[in-house]
Structure formats: structure tokens, C-alpha cells
Design a protein around this motif. Structure first.
Motif, PDB file in Angstrom:
ATOM      1  N   UNK A  78     -33.648  85.033   9.440  1.00 27.03           N
ATOM      2  CA  UNK A  78     -32.697  84.950  10.546  1.00 27.03           C
ATOM      3  C   UNK A  78     -33.203  85.694  11.775  1.00 27.03           C
ATOM      4  N   UNK A  79     -34.105  86.655  11.565  1.00 23.52           N
ATOM      5  CA  UNK A  79     -34.708  87.376  12.686  1.00 23.52           C
ATOM      6  C   UNK A  79     -36.026  86.743  13.135  1.00 23.52           C
ATOM      7  N   UNK A  80     -36.407  85.653  12.457  1.00 27.87           N
ATOM      8  CA  UNK A  80     -37.561  84.886  12.916  1.00 27.87           C
ATOM      9  C   UNK A  80     -38.901  85.332  12.376  1.00 27.87           C
ATOM     10  N   UNK A  81     -38.919  86.102  11.304  1.00 25.73           N
ATOM     11  CA  UNK A  81     -40.215  86.544  10.781  1.00 25.73           C
ATOM     12  C   UNK A  81     -40.099  86.907   9.307  1.00 25.73           C
ATOM     13  N   UNK A  82     -41.265  86.980   8.653  1.00 22.95           N
ATOM     14  CA  UNK A  82     -41.406  87.544   7.314  1.00 22.95           C
ATOM     15  C   UNK A  82     -42.568  88.520   7.370  1.00 22.95           C
ATOM     16  N   UNK A  93     -40.433  79.483  13.293  1.00 15.56           N
ATOM     17  CA  UNK A  93     -39.457  78.723  14.066  1.00 15.56           C
ATOM     18  C   UNK A  93     -39.004  77.514  13.255  1.00 15.56           C
ATOM     19  N   UNK A  94     -37.758  77.147  13.434  1.00  9.73           N
ATOM     20  CA  UNK A  94     -37.218  75.993  12.722  1.00  9.73           C
ATOM     21  C   UNK A  94     -35.765  75.788  13.088  1.00  9.73           C
ATOM     22  N   UNK A  95     -35.034  75.157  12.198  1.00 13.01           N
ATOM     23  CA  UNK A  95     -33.623  74.842  12.427  1.00 13.01           C
ATOM     24  C   UNK A  95     -32.737  75.980  11.915  1.00 13.01           C
ATOM     25  N   UNK A  96     -31.868  76.476  12.785  1.00 11.61           N
ATOM     26  CA  UNK A  96     -30.994  77.568  12.398  1.00 11.61           C
ATOM     27  C   UNK A  96     -29.852  77.128  11.511  1.00 11.61           C
ATOM     28  N   UNK A  97     -29.492  77.998  10.565  1.00 12.12           N
ATOM     29  CA  UNK A  97     -28.338  77.774   9.693  1.00 12.12           C
ATOM     30  C   UNK A  97     -27.296  78.828  10.033  1.00 12.12           C
ATOM     31  N   UNK A  99     -23.610  80.769   9.625  1.00 13.99           N
ATOM     32  CA  UNK A  99     -22.570  81.133   8.673  1.00 13.99           C
ATOM     33  C   UNK A  99     -21.567  82.016   9.400  1.00 13.99           C
ATOM     34  N   UNK A 100     -20.329  81.545   9.461  1.00 14.01           N
ATOM     35  CA  UNK A 100     -19.276  82.251  10.209  1.00 14.01           C
ATOM     36  C   UNK A 100     -19.700  82.525  11.655  1.00 14.01           C
ATOM     37  N   UNK A 101     -20.376  81.542  12.241  1.00 11.60           N
ATOM     38  CA  UNK A 101     -20.765  81.649  13.635  1.00 11.60           C
ATOM     39  C   UNK A 101     -22.009  82.479  13.902  1.00 11.60           C
ATOM     40  N   UNK A 102     -22.640  83.005  12.847  1.00  8.95           N
ATOM     41  CA  UNK A 102     -23.839  83.815  13.016  1.00  8.95           C
ATOM     42  C   UNK A 102     -25.021  83.176  12.300  1.00  8.95           C
ATOM     43  N   UNK A 103     -26.205  83.377  12.866  1.00 12.07           N
ATOM     44  CA  UNK A 103     -27.413  82.831  12.261  1.00 12.07           C
ATOM     45  C   UNK A 103     -27.700  83.534  10.945  1.00 12.07           C
ATOM     46  N   UNK A 104     -27.767  82.783   9.857  1.00  7.64           N
ATOM     47  CA  UNK A 104     -27.968  83.402   8.540  1.00  7.64           C
ATOM     48  C   UNK A 104     -29.368  83.170   7.985  1.00  7.64           C
ATOM     49  N   UNK A 105     -30.013  82.077   8.396  1.00  4.73           N
ATOM     50  CA  UNK A 105     -31.379  81.819   7.930  1.00  4.73           C
ATOM     51  C   UNK A 105     -31.960  80.672   8.745  1.00  4.73           C
ATOM     52  N   UNK A 106     -33.183  80.263   8.422  1.00  8.71           N
ATOM     53  CA  UNK A 106     -33.825  79.107   9.042  1.00  8.71           C
ATOM     54  C   UNK A 106     -34.186  78.091   7.971  1.00  8.71           C
ATOM     55  N   UNK A 107     -34.144  76.820   8.331  1.00  8.99           N
ATOM     56  CA  UNK A 107     -34.608  75.761   7.437  1.00  8.99           C
ATOM     57  C   UNK A 107     -35.424  74.759   8.253  1.00  8.99           C
ATOM     58  N   UNK A 108     -36.011  73.778   7.565  1.00 14.11           N
ATOM     59  CA  UNK A 108     -36.821  72.759   8.240  1.00 14.11           C
ATOM     60  C   UNK A 108     -37.799  73.411   9.225  1.00 14.11           C
TER      61      UNK A 108
END
Length: 286
Positions: A78-82, A93-97, A99-108
Motif C-alpha cells: 500500500x506504500x508502494x514498495x517491498x 506500481x499497479x491497481x490500487x485496492x 478498503x473503507x476508503x483507504x488504500x490497502x494493497x496493490x494488484x495487477x
């Protein structure tokens, strides 16, 4: 570092990299889905052949970096790095997911930027004089120009002068810690708080480790600025980096200009590894 990259990258990509690049100077590997790979050596980019990156390449890299437990890294994603071993930071970078209006992770995932840390001796009279007469120092430049490299050099230099230097290394990038051992030499008088959120570390580590100097990368936001200024108020010296392309932009910022009242020196980097000026803010002409 070669061993870590040989595990992290698909074997065909690593072999191309190993045969084409000066591995001792490699600083970035950039992969974009369906596009050729680009690499940076000493900050200068070039294309690595014509191979177009596939989804399977991303799956391999993320699988290795997360020990096949991608969901365990959702907060980091969700912070854009590992963070990976050896201080390697993998920007994503990818598609944001949401949860309750906050970015919880990235996919795709569509892009990955693998940043490889280096310790480089810096032969610059201005920097050597700054270290000799050290006071609170802010290093500014655009992203990718060498702020973190200079910060590492200054950390070790201050440590070698027997300053108790506390490094707040939330992402493990400054110290390159692998299983509790530093892979980058930051000096004998350096302590590293790795993986601890910086806003927590400012309070807990300052009290427990009694540093002479705190070093931190990429100051961001009002809360962190307040923590930095509070450390200075307590008598601890600070050396930090900030994204900015010139001092005038910092001075004109409502948020970041507050740093300048307590920092003495600003180091300006205007090109890749090009230290432009060391500005003494006590000089009325600065």
C-alpha cells in the motif's frame, strides 16, 4: 549483491544483466509489463536488450521478495514498495485496492523498480569540511540523484569520528540489513533501527539509544518534521534528506520551510552525483 539479484530475478533476465552491465555500478533495474527492461549504472539509463517483460517475471520477483506470502506484505504494498535483503528496495506500481476508503494493497502490477544500494567513497572538499564542522544538515535533490548514497557516506564518516549515530532505517535501505547483519558498513559507532515506523522510532529510539546524531532518509509530512525538530530541541544533531530540486522551493513551502530554522547546512545535488553547493544558512546571503 550479485547473489541476491540472481535469486530475485528470473534466471534469463539475470544472465542478460550479468553479461551486459557493470554489476559493481548497477543502481536500478526497471521492469514494465510488455516493455523492454531498463537498467541504471551510476545513475545513467540504458535498455537491456529487446525482451518484453511478462507477468510471470513479476510473479517470480514478488514471490521471492515476499517469501511466497504476498498478502503478508499488504501494508508495505500500500506504500508502494517491498524491502528485500541487502537493502534492496522494490518500488511497485499497479491497481490500487481500497478498503473503507483507504488504500490497502496493490494488484495487477504493471511496473517494478528495483533499487540497489551502494556505499561510495565521496572525495569532495565541501563535504569533508562539513563533516569536520558538523551541524544539522539537510540534503536536497530530485529523486535518483544520490541523496541516499551521500547520506550513507556521511553516516559512516560521522561514526568514524566517534559520534554515536542512530540510523532510522524504516525500509532497510540505508543499512542493507540481512537477518540482523548489516551488508553496508556504516561505521563502528552506528546503531540502526530497522523496520520501525519512523514516527515511532523518533520517540522510542532517541530515548533508549542516546544518540549524538540521528540520520534519516526522505523526510515527509508535517508529523515527521515535528519529530525532527523535537529531536533537535533535545540537543540531538540531525542529518536528513528531502526531495527538492532547489533551496528556493524549500523556502517557499509552507510545510518544509519550518525545517530551515533549525538546520545549519543544506547540501544541494543538482545532477546525478553532482554536489553543487554546501549552503550555510547562518550566512545572511544564503
Amino acid at each position: 549483491m550479485e547473489r541476491l539479484l540472481s535469486k530475485l530475478l528470473p534466471i534469463s533476465i539475470f544472465n542478460d544483466l550479468f553479461s551486459s552491465a557493470d554489476m559493481s555500478m548497477l543502481t536500478e533495474v526497471r521492469l514494465r509489463l510488455g516493455k523492454p527492461i531498463y537498467i541504471a549504472t551510476s545513475g545513467r539509463y540504458k535498455k537491456l536488450g529487446e525482451y518484453a517483460v511478462q507477468k510471470e517475471d513479476f510473479d517470480h520477483i514478488l514471490g521471492v521478495a515476499t517469501r511466497s506470502s504476498l498478502y503478508a506484505y499488504n501494508s508495505s504494498l500500500a506504500q508502494g514498495y517491498i524491502s528485500y535483503d541487502g537493502g534492496i528496495r522494490i518500488g511497485i506500481s499497479g491497481e490500487g485496492v481500497l478498503k473503507n476508503g483507504e488504500l490497502s494493497t496493490l494488484k495487477n502490477i504493471t511496473s517494478i523498480c528495483i533499487r540497489i544500494p551502494r556505499f561510495i567513497e565521496i572525495d569532495n572538499a565541501k563535504i569533508k569540511n562539513l563533516i569536520k564542522n558538523f551541524d544539522n544538515t539537510l540534503i536536497i535533490s530530485k529523486p535518483g540523484y544520490g541523496k541516499t548514497t551521500l547520506l550513507r557516506y556521511m553516516i559512516k564518516s560521522l561514526s568514524d569520528k566517534e559520534y554515536n549515530t542512530l540510523v532510522l532505517d524504516e525500509r532497510g535501505e540505508l543499512s542493507g540489513i540481512v537477518e540482523g547483519e548489516q551488508t553496508l558498513d556504516l561505521g563502528d559507532c552506528t546503531d540502526v533501527a530497522v523496520g520501525i515506523p519512523k514516527l515511532v522510532a523518533y520517540a522510542s529510539q532517541v530515548r533508549s539509544m542516546r544518540p549524538d546524531v540521528i540520520a534519516t532518509d526522505e523526510i515527509f509530512g508535517e508529523k515527521e518534521i515535528d519529530c525532527v525538530l523535537d529531536c533537535i530541541r533535545c540537543g540531538v544533531k540531525v542529518i536528513a534528506t528531502l526531495h527538492a530540486d532547489e533551496l528556493a522551493k524549500v523556502k517557499s513551502s509552507r510545510i518544509y520551510s519550518t525545517l530551515l530554522k533549525d538546520f545549519r547546512y543544506v547540501v544541494s545535488i543538482i545532477g546525478i552525483g553532482n554536489i553543487d553547493r554546501v549552503i550555510d544558512l547562518r550566512d545572511k546571503y544564503a
